[in-house]
Motif scaffolding. Structure first.
Motif, PDB file in Angstrom:
ATOM      1  N   UNK A 139       7.828  54.870  77.933  1.00 31.62           N
ATOM      2  CA  UNK A 139       6.418  55.126  77.636  1.00 31.62           C
ATOM      3  C   UNK A 139       5.620  53.872  78.001  1.00 31.62           C
ATOM      4  N   UNK A 140       4.870  53.922  79.090  1.00 30.38           N
ATOM      5  CA  UNK A 140       4.038  52.766  79.444  1.00 30.38           C
ATOM      6  C   UNK A 140       3.066  52.428  78.314  1.00 30.38           C
ATOM      7  N   UNK A 141       2.718  51.167  78.207  1.00 26.83           N
ATOM      8  CA  UNK A 141       1.822  50.724  77.133  1.00 26.83           C
ATOM      9  C   UNK A 141       0.535  51.539  77.120  1.00 26.83           C
ATOM     10  N   UNK A 155      10.813  55.742  58.364  1.00 27.13           N
ATOM     11  CA  UNK A 155       9.870  54.632  58.280  1.00 27.13           C
ATOM     12  C   UNK A 155      10.563  53.282  58.417  1.00 27.13           C
ATOM     13  N   UNK A 156      11.710  53.109  57.746  1.00 29.82           N
ATOM     14  CA  UNK A 156      12.393  51.806  57.781  1.00 29.82           C
ATOM     15  C   UNK A 156      12.777  51.420  59.204  1.00 29.82           C
ATOM     16  N   UNK A 157      13.338  52.384  59.949  1.00 26.13           N
ATOM     17  CA  UNK A 157      13.714  52.091  61.337  1.00 26.13           C
ATOM     18  C   UNK A 157      12.476  51.801  62.186  1.00 26.13           C
ATOM     19  N   UNK A 158      11.410  52.537  61.926  1.00 21.92           N
ATOM     20  CA  UNK A 158      10.167  52.336  62.672  1.00 21.92           C
ATOM     21  C   UNK A 158       9.647  50.914  62.458  1.00 21.92           C
ATOM     22  N   UNK A 159       9.605  50.505  61.208  1.00 21.05           N
ATOM     23  CA  UNK A 159       9.038  49.198  60.899  1.00 21.05           C
ATOM     24  C   UNK A 159       9.993  48.056  61.234  1.00 21.05           C
ATOM     25  N   UNK A 160      11.245  48.385  61.548  1.00 19.63           N
ATOM     26  CA  UNK A 160      12.193  47.361  61.994  1.00 19.63           C
ATOM     27  C   UNK A 160      11.947  46.975  63.449  1.00 19.63           C
ATOM     28  N   UNK A 162      10.076  45.364  66.427  1.00 17.54           N
ATOM     29  CA  UNK A 162       9.113  44.247  66.485  1.00 17.54           C
ATOM     30  C   UNK A 162       7.707  44.659  66.894  1.00 17.54           C
ATOM     31  N   UNK A 163       7.579  45.780  67.577  1.00 14.68           N
ATOM     32  CA  UNK A 163       6.257  46.198  68.075  1.00 14.68           C
ATOM     33  C   UNK A 163       5.585  47.236  67.180  1.00 14.68           C
TER      34      UNK A 163
END
Length: 458
Positions: A139-141, A155-160, A162-163
């Motif tokens: 997915x391009x920026x 949520x935990x994996x998402x917030x892990x 760095x971006x």
């Protein structure tokens, strides 16, 4: 970017939320407070952990007061949204807001044909996992979504990642709600995020009205049938178990609202506790149930399954097959599967609408249950999610149904008498003791010798 119809010349004295929604049944939203330029929302998960959000009307970001440091700020209404779970996608579909979604996770596992068509046309992108939205080779920026709607477990994996802070996120916890109408009410959250508040309110009010009417109809019937729910799971290596339903669980509430009874084996007094029974305990607990509901049965090529497909899905040890096929519900043809609406997706596990729209449409689920559990009501609507599992023409022998239908006129020398007797025990306990205890007790209480007495239990 991603803001829909931003306000020009926002003023803190003007109300930008003319339609103000009210929380009624949702327990996953503990507070919902309006101001002229923003809405403060607090979302709470099953463990009681809270997350605070300030949802600011697009264009009012410089006018709305700053949120506390622990509060996430998101501009609304949004387009260009990433949706990770199937029921959340369906809420957008219900609001005719599918065009607000730009990306989903695992579209092939989703049921709705409208979503499949949008993916084929390219208007909605499909990614294999949540981390893909941060992978610039996938997915391009410039194509990243402006908001991610996630399930609690994600949520935990998402917030892990760095971006993660580059894309704000918000959890949609409909599937964690224990009250059926609480699940449906999450459409209000999606309505707020998309600017479809009026449509969301009208949709929820309709679901609420239909649900309550079905429950009212069910409770107009005196007879409360007994119900087994779900199915054993496991494998030969690790063993099998049957998870019972906690008293405060979503299925138990459906069963109560359908005016049926479920066997309560939990003596702890904790309404949130469920038990894990082995195969022998499960059979002893539910073999007498009038109906066996919500069985996940799939036939070849995503077709409706039979009792033979039931057996294949259960994978029971040979010694347990006669026991489970001897359930009264199996013998009497009262096994009902929740897999009427399936879509083949190229895997052994077809997409089921019961895990998509049914999560947030309890009115349709309850109507199906009331129709099948109370046939005397003669509800004309077709079943939507459930179907009656037919007995296979081959495979293990299924016993004859032990129930009898009385002739319209009694045999010579006998008289029909209808009586209501209070036993002081649950329906399941009565069913377990019919032949050896209940029928003889009724005969004695009636003053009639057992040889001249026959009782039929309804």
């Amino acid at each position: 970017e991603g803001c829909l119809d931003p306000v020009v010349g926002c003023s803190s004295t003007e109300d930008y939320f003319p339609v103000r929604l009210v929380v009624e049944e949702m327990r996953g939203v503990s507070s919902w407070e309006y101001s002229n330029t923003h809405v403060d929302l607090t979302i709470v998960n099953e463990t009681g952990a809270e997350r605070a959000y300030r949802l600011v009307r697009c264009g009012c970001e410089s006018v709305a007061p700053s949120a506390p440091a622990s509060t996430s700020t998101i501009s609304i209404p949004r387009t260009n949204v990433f949706v990770s779970e199937s029921p959340t996608m369906f809420l957008f579909l219900e609001l005719d807001a599918l065009d607000h979604i730009s990306m989903v996770k695992s579209a092939s596992a989703m049921f709705a044909q409208e979503l499949q068509d949008a993916v084929i046309s390219g208007s909605i992108a499909d990614v294999p996992e949540i981390a893909s939205i941060f992978n610039t080779s996938i997915v391009p920026v410039a194509s990243r979504p402006s908001l991610a709607l996630l399930g609690e477990s994600q949520i935990a994996d998402y917030e892990a990642n760095p971006s993660y802070s580059s894309i704000p996120s918000l959890p949609i916890l409909a599937s964690q709600e224990k009250l059926p109408l609480g699940r449906a009410e999450w459409i209000k959250v999606v309505g707020l995020l998309t600017g479809e508040e009026s449509a969301a309110d009208a949709m929820y009010n309709g679901i609420q009205s239909r649900y309550r009417e079905s429950s009212r109809l069910a409770n107009s019937v005196r007879r409360q049938p007994s119900v087994a729910w779900g199915q054993p799971f496991g494998d030969p290596e690790n063993g099998y178990s049957w998870s019972t339903l906690a008293a405060d669980s979503y299925p138990r509430q459906l069963i109560r609202d359908a005016n049926a009874v479920y066997r309560d084996l939990n003596g702890t007094g904790d309404e949130s506790t469920n038990l894990f029974l082995n195969l022998t305990e499960g059979a002893a607990a539910f073999s007498s149930a009038d109906y066996w509901l919500s069985f996940f049965v799939v036939g070849p090529n995503a077709t409706q399954g039979t009792t033979q497909d039931m057996l294949a899905i259960l994978g029971l040890p040979n010694a347990s097959v006669p026991v489970y096929f001897g359930f009264e519900s199996v013998a009497c043809g009262n096994v009902w599967a929740s897999t009427k609406r399936l879509r083949a997706n190229g895997t052994p596990f077809p997409s089921s609408d019961f895990f998509e729209s049914a999560v947030v449409r309890p009115d349709l689920v309850l109507r199906d249950m009331v129709k099948l559990l109370h046939p005397s009501l003669e509800i004309e609507d077709d079943f939507f999610y459930m179907y009656n599992v037919e007995k296979a023409v081959s495979g293990p022998t299924i016993p004859e149904c032990p129930l009898t239908t009385l002739p319209s006129e009694p045999d010579g020398g006998m008289t029909y008498v209808t009586a209501e007797i209070e036993f002081g025990m649950s329906r399941f306990d009565v069913e377990d003791r019919l032949v050896d205890h209940v029928h003889p007790a009724i005969a004695r209480a009636s003053g009639i010798t057992e040889v001249n007495f026959e009782s039929q239990f309804d």
